[in-house]
Enzyme design. Structure first.
Site, PDB file in Angstrom:
ATOM      1  N   SER A 714       0.683  -1.922   1.510  1.00  0.00           N
ATOM      2  CA  SER A 714       1.407  -1.503   0.311  1.00  0.00           C
ATOM      3  C   SER A 714       1.042  -0.108  -0.157  1.00  0.00           C
ATOM      4  CB  SER A 714       1.157  -2.510  -0.817  1.00  0.00           C
ATOM      5  OG  SER A 714      -0.213  -2.554  -1.149  1.00  0.00           O
ATOM      6  N   LYS A 757       1.005  -6.023 -10.120  1.00  0.00           N
ATOM      7  CA  LYS A 757       0.956  -4.564 -10.066  1.00  0.00           C
ATOM      8  C   LYS A 757       1.669  -3.933 -11.256  1.00  0.00           C
ATOM      9  CE  LYS A 757       0.718  -4.466  -4.999  1.00  0.00           C
ATOM     10  NZ  LYS A 757       1.398  -4.099  -3.745  1.00  0.00           N
TER      11      LYS A 757
END
Length: 847
Positions: A714, A757
């Protein structure tokens, strides 16, 4: 030998050479002779000891932990290595010595032979006694004790009485050696070889187990004849104690033989009474077990097994080893809740009120519990669900189980599976093992006293496996509604119905849970809290609870909202609430001390008081500062403790095209950096870069916090952005953070942990997020109040990321302004770009 002392050899005891203060440890000719006066310094460092005394020419290991004594050791080792050992009087400690009255008058000078330092324990010394000395006066007590001393020698008389005492002492000591198995037999020959009466006394005294006062009396006895009398007296006492101990041991042995004889006689008497049809009064244990068995509600299978074991017990003698095993087994059967259960509270409104009162937010979990109650109300035979609460630490997973039990009106049972590696912890041991018991599942159900409790299995993601079995495999039967109605514990070896139990498991991550076990559970993710949520929870729960624990009332302590907000943003950036409650507790302790000292009757904690109590602010908003220069980009990461932000830094230098990666990066993360460099080299002209930028340049990519391992795909988008910022000279916008996986064709692929996140970016003050377009659907789980405060870009290709993330060069302000209008951030996930919406609509039409 006792107390760690070492008795010297015959050569040492008979040496007649004079001694100076600068002794050579390895040379026997330099060691002092017994009774000979040793020339000591006039001023000597003093080491005050409590429970140990040294005798001349003996070796004693010592442990020094006091800081003042450690400074003394450093001073001694820097000089002639001679220190004075003096015993403390009464209950005085070494730190309390203020004058010579706190110490005995006579001590022993010793030379330090060895020294070893340890950070955890202190200083270990090995010292050898030299001679006795008399303490004249203390010169000073700080930083360590320093005294004026005078060496003294033994007063020796060669009369018949002394010779008789020496002969008597040798004979008594040989008797002690015969009675004491812990003393070495070699001491017999050593005692016979020592001629000097004073040295003989010291050697024998060092081998005896004496209290500090008795040892000091030997040290102070300068007259050798008096010293001989004292040691002979102590030897006589030691012999009496040893002889009495030997006598007691023989009596105990005889008593055991008598007890065994009486036991067999009693057994014969019982057999005779049984033949005569008589029975001793009070012998009705089996009758009591039968009465309880008749009163207990049991299934036919369980009752048949209990009856069979009871018949075996009745035919067995109480002295048999199997008797107590069967008794314990029947006790477990009789105390388990085979049919007993509590009645559920099926009032949905009341259950909702309980859940709302105990926990803030957590709407998804509360809704699932209320749905279970509603179905249970319509179908009472419904099997209990298996819920798995997954989230970072401190979000209320464990405490939520107690609230669910209170809302349902059920008993609550909890076990922690963290670190469990033995399958027997779940299924129990078979009865063939000594000390066998049921597993923790059955034990907890028995303690709950109900067969339908709310059962919490904490930390299910931390179960291990080794040679003793795999507990997670044993949990498969426990957590499977199609199997747990007949759960079989190894100890009971009977089916126990666990289908009525409502199991709730908790975990921080799902990756470590075996797939078959995870398949049996309904996963409910609990994200971290936003700053607004934390403020509401702190005001409603944390502050009142901490006030109560610290003995304060609401009138005595008030904490302003601004102070709590500062705690949240500046001291405890976390997904959960544990650190926030810990800091609130620190404010309460400060207020309690202030009120207890009488300075004030009530305390109002304002924003300005927080720094005074807790120190400077620990978390500073440094995103803008760290991304002010080209080559630094802000990324988003997922951790078991919730989401977090990370910075990717890139730097260039003259070289040959090498790529360096640092920061404890995993293989996948390194591959993402290599893919970003390859894509930039292949599309350098499209991004306005020199085509051969890598020919004469080395690139270094670093992810700070290098002590923490990092891995995953990511960070690919973030690494690409940092490299493009470095090579183009355009800094990354300070309010932008991003995540996503990249490909060599420039595609942005979806990643996981979007909800965590996004919440982490919100906590860190980020206002714009760049996410993969395929992750747009994941924003449905993000709270609406968070989405309203953030702008989102959903990228499909990396050129879009470059346009949204990089700031314009100073000479291109107008062009940057025009580009910003074309790529304006979207405030919610629902506002997709028209082109993307049209493409998705066309794709659905083709399908």
């Amino acid at each position: 030998m006792t107390d760690g002392k070492k008795i010297m050899s015959e050569q040492d005891l008979r040496s007649d050479e004079p001694v100076s203060v600068s002794l050579a440890d390895a040379d026997p000719d330099q060691r002092p002779s017994p009774g000979r006066l040793v020339r000591l310094p006039v001023v000597l460092p003093i080491l005050a000891v409590k429970d140990q005394s040294m005798f001349p020419r003996m070796v004693l290991p010592m442990l020094i932990s006091d800081s003042r004594h450690q400074r003394l050791v450093d001073e001694v080792l820097a000089g002639d290595k001679i220190v004075g050992l003096v015993a403390l009087r009464g209950e005085t400690s070494a730190e309390e010595v203020k004058s010579a009255a706190d110490l005995y008058d006579v001590g022993v000078a010793a030379q330090v032979l060895q020294m070893a330092k340890s950070e955890s324990e202190g200083v270990r010394l090995v010292a050898q006694g030299l001679t006795r000395f008399r303490l004249q006066e203390l010169i000073h007590t700080e930083p360590f004790l320093l005294a004026r001393v005078e060496a003294v020698s033994d007063i020796l008389s060669e009369d018949l009485e002394s010779k008789a005492l020496v002969s008597n002492l040798r004979g008594l000591f040989r008797r002690v050696l015969d009675l004491s198995p812990h003393l070495p037999s070699e001491l017999t020959s050593l005692v016979a070889s020592v001629d000097h009466p004073g040295a003989l006394c010291d050697m024998v005294a060092s081998a005896l187990n004496l209290n500090p006062e008795e040892r000091q009396s030997i040290v102070e006895a300068l007259d050798v004849a008096e010293r001989l009398r004292r040691v002979v007296t102590l030897l006589n006492r030691e012999i009496q104690v040893l002889e009495l101990g030997s006598k007691i041991q023989n009596q105990v042995k005889e008593g055991l033989d008598k007890t065994q004889r009486e036991y067999y006689l009693r057994q014969q008497l019982k057999a005779i009474q049984a033949e005569l049809g008589e029975q001793e009064p009070g012998e009705s244990e089996t009758a009591e077990l039968r009465r309880k068995l008749e009163e207990k509600l049991l299934s036919d299978e369980v009752r048949a097994e209990a009856e069979r074991e009871l018949k075996r017990l009745e035919a067995m003698h109480p002295s048999s080893a199997e008797y107590h095993v069967i008794t314990t087994y029947l006790d477990w059967i009789l105390h388990l809740p085979w049919q007993e259960q509590t009645e559920d509270h099926l009032d949905i409104k009341q259950a909702r009120a309980v859940l709302e009162a105990d926990h803030y937010d957590l709407d998804k979990v509360k809704r699932r519990i209320l749905e279970y109650l509603a179905v249970r109300k319509l179908n009472p035979e419904m099997k209990g669900p298996i819920l798995c609460l997954v989230g970072p630490p401190g979000v209320g997973k464990t405490s939520l189980g107690r609230s669910i039990a209170r809302a349902l009106g059920r008993k609550f049972a909890r076990i922690s599976l963290g670190g469990v590696r033995d399958e027997a912890e779940i299924r129990g041991h078979r009865r063939t093992y000594v000390g066998a018991l049921p597993g923790r599942i059955i034990q907890s159900v028995r303690r709950a006293g109900s067969r339908n409790p709310v059962f919490m299995l904490d930390e299910v993601d931390k179960v291990g496996a080794d040679f003793r079995g795999d507990p997670s495999s044993a949990l498969l039967e426990v957590l499977d509604p199609e199997q747990n109605f007949s759960f079989s514990d190894h100890y009971l070896d009977l089916p126990f119905d666990l289908s009525k139990v409502m199991f709730i498991t908790t975990a921080n991550v799902l990756d470590t849970i075996p797939p078959p076990l995870r398949d049996r559970m309904e996963v409910l993710e609990i994200p971290g809290y936003t700053a607004e949520d934390k403020l509401a929870i702190a005001k409603r729960y944390l502050v009142p609870r901490q006030r109560k624990e610290h003995g304060l009332s609401a009138k005595q302590l008030t904490i302003a909202d601004a102070a709590i907000k500062l705690l949240i943003s500046g001291y405890t950036r976390e997904a959960g609430l544990r650190n926030l409650e810990r800091e609130i507790g620190a404010l309460c302790r400060w207020a309690a001390r202030t009120i207890a000292e009488g300075e004030t009757k009530k305390v109002a904690v304002s924003k300005g008081d927080v720094a005074e109590v807790l120190g400077p602010q620990r978390i500073l908003p440094d995103t803008a500062l760290r991304t002010a220069v080209p080559g630094v980009a802000t990324g988003l990461a997922w951790t078991p403790s919730g989401g977090d932000i990370l910075f990717v830094e890139a730097s260039r230098m003259p070289g040959k095209g090498n790529l360096s990666l640092t920061g404890q990066l995993g293989e996948v993360m390194k591959e993402s950096a290599q893919a970003a460099v390859s894509y930039l080299r292949a599309n350098a002209e499209n991004f306005g870069l020199e085509p051969d930028f890598a020919a004469h340049t080395d690139i270094h990519v670093h992810v700070p916090a290098g002590a923490i391992p990092k891995d995953g795909p990511s960070a690919g988008v973030t690494m690409f952005t940092a490299l493009l910022s470095l090579l183009s000279g355009r800094p990354v916008r300070s309010d932008v953070a991003m995540t996503g996986e990249i490909t060599l064709r420039g595609m942005v692929l979806p990643v996981g942990g979007i909800k965590e996140k996004v919440l982490a970016a919100h906590r860190a003050g980020i206002r714009t997020l760049i996410l993969p377009a395929a992750n747009e659907r994941d924003l449905v789980d993000v709270p609406d109040k968070v989405k309203k405060q953030l702008g989102f870009h959903f990228a499909e290709r990396m050129d879009q990321v470059a346009a949204w993330a990089l700031a314009a060069k100073p000479g291109r302000a107008k062009k940057a302004k025009a580009g910003a209008k074309k790529a304006r951030p979207r405030k919610t996930a629902a506002k997709a770009k028209p082109r993307q919406a049209a493409e998705r609509k066309a794709a659905r039409g083709k399908g």
